[in-house]
Design an enzyme around this catalytic site. Structure first.
Site, PDB file in Angstrom:
ATOM      1  N   ASP A  11       0.765  -1.097   0.154  1.00  0.00           N
ATOM      2  CA  ASP A  11       0.306   0.140   0.070  1.00  0.00           C
ATOM      3  C   ASP A  11       0.988   1.332   0.034  1.00  0.00           C
ATOM      4  OD1 ASP A  11      -2.227   1.759   0.177  1.00  0.00           O
ATOM      5  OD2 ASP A  11      -2.148   1.674   2.488  1.00  0.00           O
ATOM      6  N   SER A  12       0.325   2.300  -0.247  1.00  0.00           N
ATOM      7  CA  SER A  12       1.076   3.687  -0.041  1.00  0.00           C
ATOM      8  C   SER A  12       1.608   4.093   1.251  1.00  0.00           C
ATOM      9  CB  SER A  12       0.361   4.694  -0.582  1.00  0.00           C
ATOM     10  OG  SER A  12      -0.826   5.018   0.256  1.00  0.00           O
ATOM     11  N   CYS A  74      -4.390  -1.417  -2.122  1.00  0.00           N
ATOM     12  CA  CYS A  74      -4.881   0.080  -2.095  1.00  0.00           C
ATOM     13  C   CYS A  74      -5.610   0.472  -3.170  1.00  0.00           C
ATOM     14  CB  CYS A  74      -3.177   0.729  -2.427  1.00  0.00           C
ATOM     15  SG  CYS A  74      -3.278   2.420  -3.023  1.00  0.00           S
ATOM     16  N   CYS A 184     -11.136   3.203   0.162  1.00  0.00           N
ATOM     17  CA  CYS A 184      -9.677   3.217   0.253  1.00  0.00           C
ATOM     18  C   CYS A 184      -9.348   2.558   1.624  1.00  0.00           C
ATOM     19  CB  CYS A 184      -9.284   4.768   0.515  1.00  0.00           C
ATOM     20  SG  CYS A 184      -7.465   4.990   1.243  1.00  0.00           S
ATOM     21  N   HIS A 186      -7.055   2.713   4.001  1.00  0.00           N
ATOM     22  CA  HIS A 186      -7.066   3.490   5.233  1.00  0.00           C
ATOM     23  C   HIS A 186      -8.212   3.515   6.213  1.00  0.00           C
ATOM     24  CE1 HIS A 186      -3.049   4.505   3.188  1.00  0.00           C
ATOM     25  NE2 HIS A 186      -2.596   5.079   4.602  1.00  0.00           N
TER      26      HIS A 186
END
Length: 277
Positions: A11-12, A74, A184, A186
């Site tokens: 993931d980022s 992601c 997302c 996150h």
């Protein structure tokens, strides 16, 4: 022997840990390698070309580490790079996409809200997904540039986080959305705070379970499910600041109330956040 190899996840930043935790829960015998690309986070505000370049680089790194499958945990990287990764890799590549389909299937109002990054919402893959269901439901979208930053900073609760979430969620509720899609990875760490704000006015949809189920299916098809009886191990890598990522992973890996009633075993930090060379 290949079935004993690890699963790569990237993931980022640390948002993809929400997917990694679900994989660890549902596939407990699998070894995992998680790569947090915090040196280039957040992806949601970066050019598509940079996102594709990072996805290619990290995938090559994980394949070199011997991964038998890779989960692109992601939404932004999936939207911008998954087609290339699948075309150039000979192992299963599983991506994530906003869960619009289940939201449309369950909605009574016919109005679906989507929270996502700007890059995900701009991507051709998301636009295609949106058009596929446009005739069945009204899709209301909301870019959320602050939410990834808040999760990366460990601000899962508090006034600043509540105000940011309210600013993104309330327009969707006013539009009549009865399902809100977390677009997302996150955002799943903010699910408890989001639920408090929507207060039963809408339901949340995330993709961690279907992604893990698809991973399990692909591994089974290729006879790659781990045959070992021991619990799997997790190895962490980052392109960013090792100390910062160690703290982030420590906090989020223990945030088990987001996923199940009993918190998972807390992370042993002795091997975590090994910096990528």
């Amino acid at each position: 022997m290949k079935a004993k190899k690890p699963i790569g996840i990237f993931d980022s930043g640390v948002g993809g840990l929400s997917v990694a935790l679900k994989i660890k829960e549902l596939l407990p015998r699998e070894d995992l390698i998680y790569f947090a690309d915090t040196g280039f986070s957040p992806y949601g505000t970066k050019p598509a070309e940079l996102i594709r370049s990072r996805a290619k680089h990290i995938t090559a790194f994980l394949i070199k580490k011997g991964c038998k499958a890779i989960v692109v945990a992601c939404n932004t990287a999936t939207a911008n790079a998954i087609a290339y990764l699948r075309a150039t890799s000979n192992i299963p590549i599983i991506g994530v996409e906003p869960g619009i389909r289940p939201a449309v299937q369950q909605s009574k109002s016919g109005i679906i809200g989507v929270l996502a990054t700007r890059q995900t919402l701009k991507s051709s893959s998301f636009q295609t997904l949106k058009k596929r269901f446009a005739g069945k439901s009204q899709i209301e979208i909301q870019a959320c540039p602050r939410l990834v930053e808040l999760v990366e900073a460990g601000n899962l609760t508090g006034n600043e986080t509540t105000e940011a979430i309210e600013g993104y969620v309330e327009p969707l509720l006013r539009a009549g959305a009865d399902y809100i899609v977390l677009g997302c990875t996150h955002y799943l760490f903010l699910a408890p705070s989001i639920k408090k704000i929507i207060s039963g006015r809408a339901q949340l949809i995330d993709t961690s379970v279907p992604v893990t189920q698809e991973l399990k299916k692909q591994l089974a098809i290729s006879s790659l499910l781990s045959p070992t009886k021991r619990d799997g191990r997790t190895e962490f890598w980052t392109s960013g600041n090792q100390t910062e990522v160690t703290a982030q992973i420590s906090q989020l890996w223990g945030a088990g109330q987001v996923f199940k009633e009993q918190a998972p075993e807390r992370l042993n930090l002795t091997e975590t956040a090994i910096k990528m060379l």
